[in-house]
Design a protein around this motif. Structure first.
Motif: not given
Length: 481
Positions: A97-105, A210-216, A431-440
């Motif tokens: 029941f996991l729709p996404r999990a960007q934070l762990w990456r 990102t972590g908040a998006i994953d949770v909601f 390494s850097f954080l791509p902006g995509d993971v900070c959106y839906s």
């Protein structure tokens, strides 16, 4: 395969299916080579038409997430399976029941030499020796702490200290309204699991943490992202949208926002609280960075103006003093907090007592003097990074100078090719954080986040020079093709 569909959403069913599968793919939950359910099978399980699923698969294929072959089916971007992967192939069909999990990456870069991806502070700047010595003395002098469950709400003495800390920043709450959590991430999760269900409307800043998006997303919420400007979340846009879709919850990171670094103005903080009152909803105010200002203190928290219990305020200490200790406090009033404590008791039986007692003396006696020194060190790193950007960044790359926090939010000329840039950077040990993971995920982002505090300053400077050289080459190649 379980996908939570909201048939009352303004987003079409094919788009909801495509977004969920796309986020599973990009976050690694659906690994390369996995075969997706057949159009007929997924349509049957989701109780939608085959046309709906076909449109979703076409959307995924157009973005390069999957490859579809007539008569064979649709597969995630494929590579040969190892014997171990082949032996565990049965797990691919086991529903989650996991729709996404960007934070762990975001944490999965142990091999890179220059880690700009993680918003963290280098260990040489943290008070680890002091806290470590305290923990050592507790282990030898009070070993019974390791045999004790912590109070579900948190250690009483630490809550008193947290209460005084919040009061010095304008948040007048009694210790009975404070709960200790294992970092603010747990606090966000507890709020979501307690108050957000499938189809509930949650408003967030665009971009957001990102972590908040994953949770909601995991709660099946209808997330609506509100653009930001130099004063934070656009309240005119939020108000207009709330008239159509009243909020169940509004999540904001108003001070040195992660990832953008923007700080919400006092006027907008007041208006946001007024809006929450009018819609009788909660605001989750996530505040990990407000003590890390470079020039003048930011506006007081939204919680400081809250008289009716609309704001659940989260103050993290983990990031600032010892990430491994996982200590944050949550301030909320009335039976909102009671329900959060009940949820926490079912989650972990109380945060580790040893960790709470280990940070207690430092927060009590040294925190304010320490953060003054830390601000100076972080400001120096930020200014070094900004100078390098001004000197070496290729044309078309922009960045606002932050007034606090840990990150730089870069805007590139276009969103195309950021995935290739990310892969090239990893090969170069960056390494850097791509902006995509900070959106839906609906629209590709032109942004990337760089953290300037995760390395020693000399390493940060060397790594940033290398990255900007790589970025220049990447953009030049992109323009030629």
């Amino acid at each position: 395969m379980h996908i939570e569909l909201n048939r009352g959403s303004s987003k079409s069913l094919p788009q909801q299916i495509s977004d969920t599968l796309g986020q599973r793919i990009t976050s690694g939950l659906l690994q390369p080579g996995i075969r997706l359910p057949s159009v007929r099978g997924l349509a049957s399980s989701l109780k939608v038409s085959q046309v709906t699923v076909s449109k979703a698969y076409e959307e995924l294929e157009s973005h390069g997430h999957i490859i579809c072959s007539q008569g064979k089916g649709c597969f995630v971007a494929r590579r040969p399976l190892t014997p171990v992967e082949a032996g565990s192939a049965w797990q691919d069909g086991y529903d989650d029941f996991l729709p996404r999990a960007q934070l762990w990456r975001n944490f999965d870069y142990s091999a890179v030499q220059y880690p700009f991806h993680l918003a963290a502070i280098h260990s040489e700047l943290l008070p680890l020796q002091y806290i470590g010595a305290t923990m050592s003395s507790l282990v030898t002098g009070q070993p019974e702490l390791m045999a004790s469950y912590g109070n579900f709400q948190g250690d009483a003495e630490l809550r008193e200290v947290m209460c005084r800390h919040l009061q010095s920043r304008g948040v007048e709450v009694p210790s009975s309204d404070v709960m200790i959590t294992s970092g603010s991430q747990q606090g966000i999760d507890l709020v979501a699991r307690t108050f957000v269900g499938p189809g509930d409307t949650v408003y967030l800043e665009a971009p957001s943490y990102t972590g908040a998006i994953d949770v909601f997303a995991g709660r099946g919420a209808e997330m609506i992202f509100i653009p930001i400007d130099s004063e934070g979340m656009r309240l005119d846009v939020l108000t207009r949208l709330c008239d159509k879709r009243p909020p169940k919850l509004i999540y904001t990171n108003p001070t040195f926002q992660n990832p953008s670094g923007v700080t919400m103005s006092m006027t907008r903080r007041q208006r946001l609280l007024e809006l929450a009152r009018s819609y009788r909803c909660l605001i989750v105010e996530d505040d990990p960075f407000s003590d890390l200002y470079f020039h003048k203190p930011p506006p007081p928290p939204i919680k400081s103006m809250d008289k009716e219990g609309h704001v659940v305020y989260m103050k993290s200490f983990s990031k600032v003093i010892a990430p491994g200790c996982r200590i944050a406090c949550v301030a909320a009033g009335g039976n909102i907090l009671s329900r959060l404590i009940a949820a926490k008791s079912a989650s972990d039986l109380g945060s580790p007592l040893l960790n709470q007692r280990a940070v207690l003396p430092f927060i009590t006696r040294r925190y304010d003097a320490y953060t003054r020194q830390l601000r100076t060190a972080l400001r120096g790193r930020m200014e070094t990074a900004v100078k390098l950007l001004k000197r070496y960044a290729p044309p078309g790359v922009t960045c606002n100078v932050p007034e606090g926090g840990l990150n730089l939010w870069l805007q590139l000329p276009g969103a195309e090719g950021i995935g290739k840039l990310h892969a090239r950077a990893e090969q170069a040990g960056i390494s850097f954080l791509p902006g995509d993971v900070c959106y839906s995920g609906e629209v590709p982002s032109r942004h990337i986040r760089l953290c300037y505090s995760q390395m020693k300053e000399a390493d940060m400077e060397k790594g940033l020079r290398l990255f900007l050289q790589l970025l220049t080459e990447h953009l030049r190649t992109d323009q030629l093709t």
